[in-house]
Motif scaffolding. Structure first.
Motif, PDB file in Angstrom:
ATOM      1  N   GLU A  94       0.827  -1.199   0.000  1.00 32.64           N
ATOM      2  CA  GLU A  94       0.000   0.000   0.000  1.00 32.64           C
ATOM      3  C   GLU A  94       0.866   1.256   0.000  1.00 32.64           C
ATOM      4  O   GLU A  94       0.589   2.221  -0.705  1.00 32.64           O
ATOM      5  N   ASN A  95       1.907   1.230   0.837  1.00 35.10           N
ATOM      6  CA  ASN A  95       2.829   2.360   0.943  1.00 35.10           C
ATOM      7  C   ASN A  95       4.086   1.898   1.680  1.00 35.10           C
ATOM      8  O   ASN A  95       4.195   0.722   2.063  1.00 35.10           O
ATOM      9  N   LYS A  96       5.004   2.794   1.896  1.00 32.07           N
ATOM     10  CA  LYS A  96       6.268   2.459   2.572  1.00 32.07           C
ATOM     11  C   LYS A  96       6.005   1.998   4.008  1.00 32.07           C
ATOM     12  O   LYS A  96       6.610   1.038   4.485  1.00 32.07           O
ATOM     13  N   GLU A  97       5.093   2.661   4.668  1.00 26.55           N
ATOM     14  CA  GLU A  97       4.804   2.302   6.056  1.00 26.55           C
ATOM     15  C   GLU A  97       4.259   0.883   6.173  1.00 26.55           C
ATOM     16  O   GLU A  97       4.641   0.134   7.074  1.00 26.55           O
ATOM     17  N   SER A  98       3.377   0.491   5.262  1.00 26.89           N
ATOM     18  CA  SER A  98       2.815  -0.867   5.342  1.00 26.89           C
ATOM     19  C   SER A  98       3.898  -1.918   5.099  1.00 26.89           C
ATOM     20  O   SER A  98       3.901  -2.965   5.745  1.00 26.89           O
ATOM     21  N   LEU A  99       4.821  -1.629   4.206  1.00 24.77           N
ATOM     22  CA  LEU A  99       5.942  -2.540   3.981  1.00 24.77           C
ATOM     23  C   LEU A  99       6.800  -2.652   5.240  1.00 24.77           C
ATOM     24  O   LEU A  99       7.140  -3.749   5.680  1.00 24.77           O
ATOM     25  N   TYR A 100       7.118  -1.523   5.832  1.00 22.50           N
ATOM     26  CA  TYR A 100       7.934  -1.497   7.049  1.00 22.50           C
ATOM     27  C   TYR A 100       7.234  -2.249   8.190  1.00 22.50           C
ATOM     28  O   TYR A 100       7.850  -3.044   8.884  1.00 22.50           O
ATOM     29  N   ARG A 101       5.937  -2.015   8.342  1.00 25.78           N
ATOM     30  CA  ARG A 101       5.155  -2.704   9.383  1.00 25.78           C
ATOM     31  C   ARG A 101       5.164  -4.217   9.151  1.00 25.78           C
ATOM     32  O   ARG A 101       5.234  -4.992  10.090  1.00 25.78           O
ATOM     33  N   ASP A 102       5.067  -4.635   7.893  1.00 22.91           N
ATOM     34  CA  ASP A 102       5.125  -6.067   7.569  1.00 22.91           C
ATOM     35  C   ASP A 102       6.456  -6.673   8.007  1.00 22.91           C
ATOM     36  O   ASP A 102       6.496  -7.790   8.534  1.00 22.91           O
ATOM     37  N   LEU A 103       7.537  -5.945   7.788  1.00 22.11           N
ATOM     38  CA  LEU A 103       8.856  -6.439   8.183  1.00 22.11           C
ATOM     39  C   LEU A 103       8.973  -6.546   9.702  1.00 22.11           C
ATOM     40  O   LEU A 103       9.477  -7.540  10.230  1.00 22.11           O
ATOM     41  N   ILE A 104       8.480  -5.540  10.391  1.00 17.76           N
ATOM     42  CA  ILE A 104       8.508  -5.567  11.860  1.00 17.76           C
ATOM     43  C   ILE A 104       7.674  -6.730  12.386  1.00 17.76           C
ATOM     44  O   ILE A 104       8.096  -7.452  13.289  1.00 17.76           O
ATOM     45  N   LEU A 105       6.513  -6.925  11.799  1.00 16.88           N
ATOM     46  CA  LEU A 105       5.638  -8.021  12.212  1.00 16.88           C
ATOM     47  C   LEU A 105       6.296  -9.382  11.961  1.00 16.88           C
ATOM     48  O   LEU A 105       6.202 -10.283  12.792  1.00 16.88           O
ATOM     49  N   GLN A 106       6.964  -9.514  10.844  1.00 14.71           N
ATOM     50  CA  GLN A 106       7.674 -10.758  10.534  1.00 14.71           C
ATOM     51  C   GLN A 106       8.722 -11.054  11.612  1.00 14.71           C
ATOM     52  O   GLN A 106       8.797 -12.171  12.132  1.00 14.71           O
ATOM     53  N   PHE A 107       9.517 -10.058  11.976  1.00  8.67           N
ATOM     54  CA  PHE A 107      10.527 -10.256  13.016  1.00  8.67           C
ATOM     55  C   PHE A 107       9.866 -10.550  14.358  1.00  8.67           C
ATOM     56  O   PHE A 107      10.251 -11.490  15.059  1.00  8.67           O
ATOM     57  N   LYS A 108       8.880  -9.757  14.706  1.00  7.35           N
ATOM     58  CA  LYS A 108       8.198  -9.897  15.993  1.00  7.35           C
ATOM     59  C   LYS A 108       7.596 -11.293  16.156  1.00  7.35           C
ATOM     60  O   LYS A 108       7.751 -11.924  17.210  1.00  7.35           O
ATOM     61  N   ASN A 109       6.939 -11.793  15.124  1.00  7.66           N
ATOM     62  CA  ASN A 109       6.331 -13.122  15.197  1.00  7.66           C
ATOM     63  C   ASN A 109       7.378 -14.206  15.419  1.00  7.66           C
ATOM     64  O   ASN A 109       7.194 -15.100  16.251  1.00  7.66           O
ATOM     65  N   SER A 110       8.477 -14.134  14.704  1.00  6.73           N
ATOM     66  CA  SER A 110       9.544 -15.131  14.878  1.00  6.73           C
ATOM     67  C   SER A 110      10.143 -15.048  16.275  1.00  6.73           C
ATOM     68  O   SER A 110      10.387 -16.063  16.922  1.00  6.73           O
ATOM     69  N   PHE A 111      10.364 -13.834  16.741  1.00  5.21           N
ATOM     70  CA  PHE A 111      10.956 -13.628  18.066  1.00  5.21           C
ATOM     71  C   PHE A 111      10.031 -14.155  19.162  1.00  5.21           C
ATOM     72  O   PHE A 111      10.467 -14.869  20.068  1.00  5.21           O
ATOM     73  N   LEU A 112       8.754 -13.826  19.068  1.00  3.72           N
ATOM     74  CA  LEU A 112       7.795 -14.265  20.090  1.00  3.72           C
ATOM     75  C   LEU A 112       7.573 -15.776  20.049  1.00  3.72           C
ATOM     76  O   LEU A 112       7.350 -16.390  21.105  1.00  3.72           O
ATOM     77  N   GLU A 113       7.644 -16.386  18.867  1.00  4.55           N
ATOM     78  CA  GLU A 113       7.564 -17.854  18.782  1.00  4.55           C
ATOM     79  C   GLU A 113       8.702 -18.494  19.558  1.00  4.55           C
ATOM     80  O   GLU A 113       8.499 -19.481  20.272  1.00  4.55           O
ATOM     81  N   ASN A 114       9.896 -17.936  19.438  1.00  5.84           N
ATOM     82  CA  ASN A 114      11.042 -18.456  20.178  1.00  5.84           C
ATOM     83  C   ASN A 114      10.827 -18.297  21.686  1.00  5.84           C
ATOM     84  O   ASN A 114      11.124 -19.211  22.463  1.00  5.84           O
ATOM     85  N   LEU A 115      10.289 -17.158  22.109  1.00 11.86           N
ATOM     86  CA  LEU A 115      10.011 -16.948  23.534  1.00 11.86           C
ATOM     87  C   LEU A 115       8.961 -17.929  24.046  1.00 11.86           C
ATOM     88  O   LEU A 115       9.092 -18.460  25.155  1.00 11.86           O
ATOM     89  N   ASP A 116       7.921 -18.162  23.252  1.00  9.66           N
ATOM     90  CA  ASP A 116       6.884 -19.116  23.650  1.00  9.66           C
ATOM     91  C   ASP A 116       7.456 -20.522  23.810  1.00  9.66           C
ATOM     92  O   ASP A 116       7.114 -21.233  24.758  1.00  9.66           O
ATOM     93  N   ARG A 117       8.339 -20.915  22.885  1.00  9.40           N
ATOM     94  CA  ARG A 117       8.979 -22.240  22.999  1.00  9.40           C
ATOM     95  C   ARG A 117       9.843 -22.312  24.256  1.00  9.40           C
ATOM     96  O   ARG A 117       9.862 -23.321  24.952  1.00  9.40           O
TER      97      ARG A 117
END
Length: 192
Positions: A55-78
């Motif tokens: 949609e725009n630069k911000e949505s791309l940036y948010r997608d990248l942050i979400l990708q990192f956050k999800n992987s990081f939180l999965e590791n914490l949950d494990r």
């Protein structure tokens, strides 16, 4: 995915290329200094192609942050799940190794998600809280304030990632072993 595009089509390759280049540019120059025109120029694509996928630069940036956050939180949950039994030191060594491997495999994304994003402090606070709870449950660590211990461990992870992992001075498993040996010298059995 845009309608009508097959998986592995040139459109999917273009989207991946845009993501990869945007990740690198955001990590090097930050969100505000990176323009869509910089991303598409480096990808040798057009701005209309960019807008097919984002949609725009911000949505791309948010997608990248979400990708990192999800992987990081999965590791914490494990980590929390596996901590219910077994040796805490071995568990931490394993999880630090996995974390450092992820960081080493995704250095640009890690720089965005663990260092630059507003949410990075929240992620590090969650990481500290999980470590604090794990340490507080173990009698062998009762001589230390688990909150100070956990926050300093996360701070060390943050620093050594930049100074030793990203520079390839240390490999992920070696770095995990050395952190364990520094923070848990009486109980550590890991060799670096």
């Amino acid at each position: 995915m845009p309608r009508g595009r097959r998986v592995n089509s040139s459109g999917e390759k273009s989207k991946k290329l845009l993501l990869d280049i945007a990740t690198e540019l955001f990590s090097k120059y930050g969100y505000h200094k990176t323009k869509i025109s910089d991303i598409v120029k480096a990808a040798n694509l057009t701005q209309p192609t960019f807008y097919l996928y984002f949609e725009n630069k911000e949505s791309l940036y948010r997608d990248l942050i979400l990708q990192f956050k999800n992987s990081f939180l999965e590791n914490l949950d494990r980590l929390k799940e596996e901590a219910k039994g077994g040796n805490l030191i071995d568990l931490l060594h394993r999880h630090l190794t996995v974390l450092f491997q992820y960081f080493a495999s995704n250095p640009y994304l890690t720089k965005i998600g663990f260092y630059q994003a507003e949410e990075s402090e929240e992620l590090k606070a969650k990481f500290s809280k999980v470590l604090e709870e794990l340490l507080a449950e173990r009698i062998e660590f009762s001589e230390h304030d688990p909150r100070i211990f956990a926050h300093s461990l996360v701070g060390a992870i943050e620093r050594v990632t930049l100074m030793l992992l990203f520079t390839k001075e240390k490999e992920p498993e070696q770095l995990a072993s050395e952190i364990i040996n520094v923070y848990f010298p009486k109980t550590a059995v890991c060799k670096s």
